[in-house]
Design an enzyme around this catalytic site. Structure first.
Site, PDB file in Angstrom:
ATOM      1  N   GLU A 520       0.835  -1.207   0.000  1.00  0.00           N
ATOM      2  CA  GLU A 520       0.000   0.000   0.000  1.00  0.00           C
ATOM      3  C   GLU A 520       0.869   1.255   0.000  1.00  0.00           C
ATOM      4  O   GLU A 520       0.514   2.270  -0.610  1.00  0.00           O
ATOM      5  CB  GLU A 520      -0.954   0.004   1.200  1.00  0.00           C
ATOM      6  CG  GLU A 520      -1.962  -1.150   1.220  1.00  0.00           C
ATOM      7  CD  GLU A 520      -2.766  -1.283  -0.063  1.00  0.00           C
ATOM      8  OE1 GLU A 520      -2.953  -0.277  -0.777  1.00  0.00           O
ATOM      9  OE2 GLU A 520      -3.197  -2.412  -0.372  1.00  0.00           O
ATOM     10  N   HIS A 523       1.758   2.231  -3.434  1.00  0.00           N
ATOM     11  CA  HIS A 523       0.742   3.091  -4.061  1.00  0.00           C
ATOM     12  C   HIS A 523       0.947   4.539  -3.617  1.00  0.00           C
ATOM     13  O   HIS A 523       0.871   5.464  -4.414  1.00  0.00           O
ATOM     14  CB  HIS A 523      -0.667   2.662  -3.642  1.00  0.00           C
ATOM     15  CG  HIS A 523      -1.154   1.399  -4.294  1.00  0.00           C
ATOM     16  ND1 HIS A 523      -1.159   1.210  -5.653  1.00  0.00           N
ATOM     17  CD2 HIS A 523      -1.679   0.255  -3.765  1.00  0.00           C
ATOM     18  CE1 HIS A 523      -1.667   0.013  -5.929  1.00  0.00           C
ATOM     19  NE2 HIS A 523      -1.981  -0.583  -4.810  1.00  0.00           N
TER      20      HIS A 523
HETATM   21 ZN    ZN Z   1      -2.698  -2.518  -4.601  1.00  0.00          ZN
END
Ligand code: ZN
Length: 728
Positions: A520, A523
């Site tokens: 994450e 991202h």
């Molecule tokens: Zn992802």
């Protein structure tokens, strides 16, 4: 323009570990069809903005931050109404401009429109994901369809489309640069793909379908959320084998639910269920917990989602037909790297047989070991993780519990920061308490460039599970860096569902969870780095977006990170090299399970959305499709259809769950480049990755961006090798 961001924020935010990038593929951009003189901007007549904090410009540090602390649910209807109407006025001014259409007065003007609605939408999206109460759900029920209609009103506006088309038709003679040209083409294609070329009656039909879908998506996610709020009650005697921290979590979950002392609650989410399936010696408890979990949305009660799914799939097929595509999958894949369902299926089916073969070996290993311990029956799905853990222990002398004391949540956050500093030159400094947050547990961090101390943005971290927060882990984008709009600081967040510990106690997480955090954060780093001129380019294609996040996972297991940050929570000693060596040795362990669990979900998704008529009985379809694929009987899909939020809480990952595999081909191939350099912290490669892959958003074709970075197309061999599968 940010008009899709609203639909998009629901979109993005709802889809699994969705990247939260407001990629919409819509948006318009700038210059003159005719070599027109200065564009005449038709300013909407000034209309006073109501005194409503959701409508106000964001103020405070970092160029303005969301006023989370002042949001009240009652403010939403007025704010949404006003912002939608303002967008309508802005778009009308563009569509009805008496001047000839130009890049600036049409495409750029559209890029700038809808900003206020975008800001309201960001806050609305946050409530959808992180703070969904019954009161908010009622607001969504009314507003999701209205927001869908507002979005269609723009796409389907004939006068607006005529102008976009005029610019598009004349684009080669307008003296546009490559990015402007791409913007014109992406804008035009997106309008066409979303119905701008339809006859008036068809447009009406399309808008109706989209509104019905918006309602159905909300209904689906509310039902799944309700089933995830359930729990299984256990007594102390049933918890044998469960690690202490899992027992403590179950105990505090019971207390929060006002259960009598001595009872434990296993909450119906993956992070609570998986440890029970892995460690509980009590087989009946495992089965009970497993059934509750895999049957979310599938119990024939008020939360059953089967009828909603059937409705969604049918509406999607109808929409695809209306838009001139053979199926929803064909329509959805227009603007992807894979481009067609066939290419996605080819990749999946290249990996599937190897995964199933490995799964059978894993089951044979487990069965042999189980028999030794006197187990007589067959390995059932609720036995899989339990015996897999036993095999791991027997074969590699490695247990997940042995690792946990070394993976403390706070240390992993620091590890992510350190790694981002080494690779991309970012510094993170906590500034919790200095900006508004939406929950007292949310922490905030200022991000700066190490080389000159300049500001990059503000990153929020929402760590703990709570009622009304959807399950899983995800990244949310609040504000990208868009030069055209003068937004040069990024605002974004990562979101997890760890159980909040008692005050003063550390949060210990599994290696899998640490991996998810790095994912994450990948991202977040992508989003923090994107630096583009136009809103349209501040995102990625769906099957590209998981690439930067998956690449970031790789740095977790490097000696540099482990030695610094994987420290025993009591002794402070770094993880012993012998233990790291064992992890390394067990790297491809259980990849049959992991791959089959993921791929079966991705295959069922694609096959479901390839149905031209869209008529399905979801339960039967899932069963039949899995049987045809040869799904091993000891396993279930990672997300069964009745709870598959990626597919049914929005359109975002529908016919798109394959994206993780598509992205992983690039990820594994990229990691091979770092390894090939002899130093996975190689500053030159990291710099190229940052400038060619991360920073460019969607400003250039992603296939070409990859080619530029790697000097060739990605090679799937690296992926097969990584998973320990044969490469031929
Ligand atoms: Zn992802």
């Amino acid at each position: 323009m940010k008009r899709m961001v609203l639909a998009g924020s629901a979109l993005v935010a709802l889809g699994g570990c969705a990247a939260g990038q407001p990629y919409t593929g819509v948006e318009a951009g700038p210059t003159a069809v005719a070599e027109s003189p200065a564009p005449a901007v038709v300013a909407p007549a000034a209309i006073p903005v109501p005194d409503n904090v959701l409508l106000a410009d964001w103020t405070g540090p970092y160029g303005g931050v969301p006023p989370w602390d002042q949001v009240k649910l009652a403010l939403f209807p007025e704010a949404l109404q006003f912002a939608v109407e303002e967008q309508r006025r802005e778009v009308a001014a563009i569509a009805d401009n008496p001047d000839a259409p130009t890049f600036d007065n049409t495409i750029v003007a559209l890029e700038k429109a809808g900003q206020r609605l975008g800001r309201v939408g960001t806050i609305y999206g946050l409530y959808t994901n992180n703070l969904s109460s019954p009161e908010f759900q009622a607001i969504r029920e009314e507003w999701d369809p209205k927001l869908s209609a507002a979005s269609d009103e723009v796409t389907l506006n004939p006068r607006l489309f005529q102008r976009i088309k005029a610019v598009y038709d004349a684009r080669q003679g307008l003296g546009l640069d490559a990015k402007q040209l791409r913007l014109v083409e992406k804008t035009y294609e997106s309008y066409v793909r979303n119905g701008a070329n339809l006859e008036p009656a068809q447009k009406e039909q399309l808008a109706t379908i989209n509104q019905q879908l918006a309602s159905a998506f909300g209904s689906f996610s509310n039902k799944v959320l309700a089933d995830e709020g359930k729990y299984t009650v256990a007594a102390a005697g049933q918890l044998k084998g469960l690690p202490q921290d899992v027992q403590s979590a179950a105990k505090s979950a019971a207390a929060q639910r006002n259960l009598p002392a001595g009872q434990y609650a296993i909450v119906n989410t993956r992070s609570a269920v998986d440890p029970v399936l892995t460690f509980a010696d009590n087989r009946a408890l495992r089965e009970k917990v497993w059934r509750e979990f895999v049957n979310r949305g599938d119990n024939g009660d008020a939360n059953d989602t089967n009828a909603t799914i059937a409705q969604i799939v049918k509406l999607r097929a109808d929409r695809a037909r209306l838009l001139g595509y053979p199926s929803h999958a064909h329509w959805r894949m227009q603007d992807t790297m894979a481009k067609s369902p066939d290419r996605a299926m080819d990749l999946m089916m290249r990996v599937w047989p190897a995964a199933v073969a490995r799964e059978k070996e894993e089951v044979a290993d487990m069965a042999a070991l189980a028999r030794k311990s006197g187990f007589k029956g067959r390995i059932e799905p609720w036995d899989y993780l339990y015996y897999a853990e036993k095999v791991r222990k027997a074969r590699y002398d490695l247990s997940q519990e042995e690792l946990k004391p070394y993976f403390q949540l706070d240390n992993m956050v620091q590890a992510m920061f350190w790694s981002a500093g080494e690779l991309y030159g970012y510094d993170f400094k906590e500034n919790t308490g200095t900006v508004p947050v939406f929950n007292p547990d949310v922490r905030t961090f200022e991000v700066t460039n190490r080389k000159d101390g300049s500001l990059v943005g503000l990153w929020y971290l929402d760590t703990y599970a709570r009622p009304g927060k959807r399950s899983g882990a995800w990244h949310s984008a609040y504000q990208p860096r868009i030069r055209l709009l003068g937004d040069d600081l990024v605002l974004n967040s990562n979101n997890n569902n760890f159980t909040k510990p008692a005050p003063g106690e550390p949060v210990l997480i599994s290696l899998d969870d640490a991996n998810t955090m790095f994912h994450e954060f990948g991202h977040a780093l992508h989003y923090l780095t994107i630096d583009v001129n136009y809103p349209t380019f501040a995102g990625s294609q769906r099957d590209f977006v998981e690439y930067p996040s998956q690449v970031n996972e790789n740095w977790l297991m490097t000696p540099e990170v482990l030695n610094r940050f994987a420290k025993h929570y009591k002794t402070g000693q770094p993880i012993p090299p012998a233990l790291v060596a064992k992890i390394e040795k067990a790297k491809t362990f259980n990849q049959g399970y992991a791959t089959v669990s993921y791929l079966s979900s991705a295959l069922v998704d694609m096959k479901l959305h390839l149905k031209p008529d869209g008529v399905v009985d979801p339960d039967a379809f899932e069963r039949t499709t899995l049987a045809e694929l040869g799904m091993p009987r000891e396993m279930v899909m990672r997300h069964r259809l009745p709870q598959f939020n990626h597919l049914f809480a929005s359109d975002s990952y529908s016919a798109g769950y394959y994206s993780y595999l598509w992205s992983e081909v690039m990820d594994a191939d990229t990691w091979a480049a770092f390894e090939g350099a002899g130093n996975v912290w190689d500053k030159t490669i990291a710099g190229r990755f940052k400038s060619m892959i991360l920073q460019t958003g969607n400003e250039t074709d992603r296939t070409e961006a990859y080619r530029a970075f790697r000097g060739r197309d990605p090679d799937a061999t690296a992926l097969l090798k990584r998973r320990g599968f044969p490469t031929n």
